[in-house]
Design a protein around this motif. Sequence first.
Motif, short mmCIF file in Angstrom:
data_model
loop_
_atom_site.label_atom_id
_atom_site.label_comp_id
_atom_site.label_asym_id
_atom_site.label_seq_id
_atom_site.Cartn_x
_atom_site.Cartn_y
_atom_site.Cartn_z
N ASP A 123 64.86 -26.69 -45.33
CA ASP A 123 66.19 -26.18 -45.05
C ASP A 123 66.92 -27.07 -44.01
O ASP A 123 67.38 -28.12 -44.32
N GLY A 124 66.97 -26.63 -42.72
CA GLY A 124 67.81 -27.27 -41.72
C GLY A 124 67.24 -28.56 -41.16
O GLY A 124 66.02 -28.71 -41.01
N ARG A 126 68.26 -32.01 -38.26
CA ARG A 126 69.12 -32.71 -37.31
C ARG A 126 68.48 -34.06 -37.00
O ARG A 126 67.25 -34.17 -36.95
N GLU A 137 72.87 -30.72 -39.73
CA GLU A 137 72.93 -29.86 -40.90
C GLU A 137 71.91 -28.73 -40.72
O GLU A 137 70.96 -28.59 -41.45
N TRP A 138 72.14 -27.95 -39.68
CA TRP A 138 71.19 -26.93 -39.23
C TRP A 138 71.52 -25.60 -39.89
O TRP A 138 72.08 -24.71 -39.30
N GLN A 139 71.16 -25.48 -41.16
CA GLN A 139 71.40 -24.26 -41.88
C GLN A 139 70.40 -24.14 -43.03
O GLN A 139 69.84 -25.13 -43.48
N THR A 140 70.17 -22.91 -43.48
CA THR A 140 69.32 -22.68 -44.63
C THR A 140 70.03 -23.20 -45.88
O THR A 140 71.18 -22.85 -46.14
N GLN A 141 69.35 -24.05 -46.66
CA GLN A 141 70.01 -24.71 -47.78
C GLN A 141 68.98 -25.21 -48.78
O GLN A 141 67.80 -25.40 -48.44
N SER A 166 62.70 -22.04 -43.73
CA SER A 166 62.84 -20.59 -43.71
C SER A 166 61.90 -19.96 -44.74
O SER A 166 60.90 -19.35 -44.38
N HIS A 316 82.78 -29.32 -39.84
CA HIS A 316 82.37 -28.78 -41.12
C HIS A 316 83.49 -27.92 -41.70
O HIS A 316 84.39 -27.49 -41.01
N ARG A 510 78.53 -23.04 -32.98
CA ARG A 510 77.75 -23.99 -32.18
C ARG A 510 78.64 -25.16 -31.81
O ARG A 510 79.53 -25.54 -32.57
#
Length: 516
Positions: A123-124, A126, A137-141, A166, A316, A510
Motif C-alpha cells: 500500500d503506502g 514514501r 504516496e502514504w495511503q492504502t492503494q 494494510s 494532490h 498532512r
Amino acid sequence: MKSKLLLVLISGMMLFALTPATAQTCSAPNDNQNTSYSGNRWYAYFYRNEDFTSYHGRATYGSGTYGNFDEDFQGSNVNYDPDWDLISNTFNCSLPTETFSVRLRQTRNFTAGTYDFTVGADDGVRLYVDGNLIIDEWQTQVYATFTMPYYMSAGNHTLVIEYYESNGENRLRYNCAPAACVATGTTTATGTNNVWRAYFYDGKNFETFRGSSTAGVAASPLINTNFGGDLVTISGITCPILSETFSVRYRLNKTFAAGTYLFTIGGDDGHRLSLDGGATWLISNWHDQGFGTSAVVRTFAVNTTVNMVLEYYENHQGNQVFFDVATTLPVSLVKFEGRLTNNESTLNWQVTPESTEDYFEVERSTDGRQYNKIGTVSSTQAVAAVNGNRQYNFRDPNPVAGNGFYRLKIIDKSGPAKYSSIININTQSTSKAKIYPTIIDQNKLLFIQSDRSATDAEVSIRNISGQPVLIKKLGTMTRGQIATLPLQDAALSKGTYMVLVLAGGAVMHRQLITVP
C-alpha cells in the motif's frame, strides 16, 4: 508402509505451509534501527504494525549498481521468513505479511547528475533523499508506481524508504537509474509584453527542472489554468510531467502606468506573488488548500517597471493557479476576496472612507467570460472596519458546482460604472484542514484550522524517521476554528517534519513543515 508414512509427512508439511499467517510472539533483536547500509544494498527494518512500532527484525535487500529490488514478501497473508531468499537478516521468527511496516536505509556515493527514482507499492510508500521527502504516496492503494527525477550532487547521500501494508496483496519496488530526460537552459529569464515565462519542476519545492513554456497573451497577463486536469501529462515542455506533486515558477517584467491596481492570485494548492523578483512576497498562501483567491492593492506614483514572480505548487487532487491585475480598478476599492463557507460563497470587500460609491452589483460566471447579475448591495449596507474603511459582504447561497467566478460592478455617485477584478471560488475543494506556517519562525507557533467540525482532534508531529516528537490533543473543533500550537518546548531541531491532523484516529490532513 514407508511410502505411506512419507506421503503423510509431506502432506502435513504442505498443510502447515498453506495455513494462514497468525500473529507470533518472539523477542526482537537489539538492532540499531538508524544504521544505513553503505553501498548498493538496503537495511530493511521490519515492524509488526503499520506505524513503525513493535520492532521485529532486519533484512538486507538490493542488487546491481543502485540497490534496486522488487519484493512481494513471499505473498499475501503468509509468514514471511527472509532466510528463504535474502542474506544478513536478524529475524528470530517469521513475520505475518498483514498490517506491518518497513523502513529501509541506504547510504551510497552518487556521480553528479539527475536520476529517476521510482518506487512502487501496495500500500503506502514514501521516499526521502537526505531528509527531503520527494515521493509521498502514504495511503492504502492497489499497486502503483511513482517516479521523481532528482538531481544528486557528487558524493554520499542517504536514502530512506518507508512502506506499510494494510491487508490483501503486498509489494514494494525500488529502481534508480540516470534520468531518461534532462531539461537544460535558463530558469531566470523573464517574460515581456504580458507573456509570462513559466518554468516547470517535478516536486513541490522546485526540486528538478523539467522545461519551460509561456502563459498569458499580449492583451492580458491573465493566468487561469488547471493544467489539463488531475493526473494527466503536462506536455509542451522538454520533459513532460504528471499533474501531481509539481511546481511552477512564472516570471514577467511589466511596466505599470501611475495609478492604483488590484493584484489577485489564487491556487489549489500553494501560491504566492512577488513584485521584486522573489525577494519579498506581496501575497503568500504557501500551504496545501482548496482553491481560493486573495487580493492586494498597490499604488504606483509614477510609471513603474516591476519584476513579477508567481510561484505555485500542487500536492494532490485538484490543481489550479490564477492571476489577474485590474487596470480598471476604482481607487476606492482596497480589498475584494471570497471563500467557500458552509457550502455558500461568501464575498467580502472594503472601500476607503472618502469613496463615493452608490451601490454594487454582484455578478457571477461559470466560465470567467459571460457574467450574470445575482444581487445588489447598497452603500447603506456598509459597516465600519477596524482600519477605518467601509466593509461590505455578500452571500451566494446557491453557488455553481465547481469553479464560480465573481466580480463587482461598482456604480459611483460621481462617475461612470467600473468593474473590480475577478475572484474564483471552487465548491468542490477537498481540503479538510489548514496547517501554517510551513516554515517555523522565531515565534515558534503553529496554527491548525479545520474546515469542518471534528471530535477527538489531535495533532502529531513526526521526524523524517516517522517517530513522534510531539502529540497534542485538541479535543472538539468547530468548523473554521483555529487552534494554536506552541512549539517552544518541543524537541524540534533543524530539519523537516511531518504534521498530521487527525480526527477520531483518521488523518484529516498532512503537511510538511521546516525548522530553519
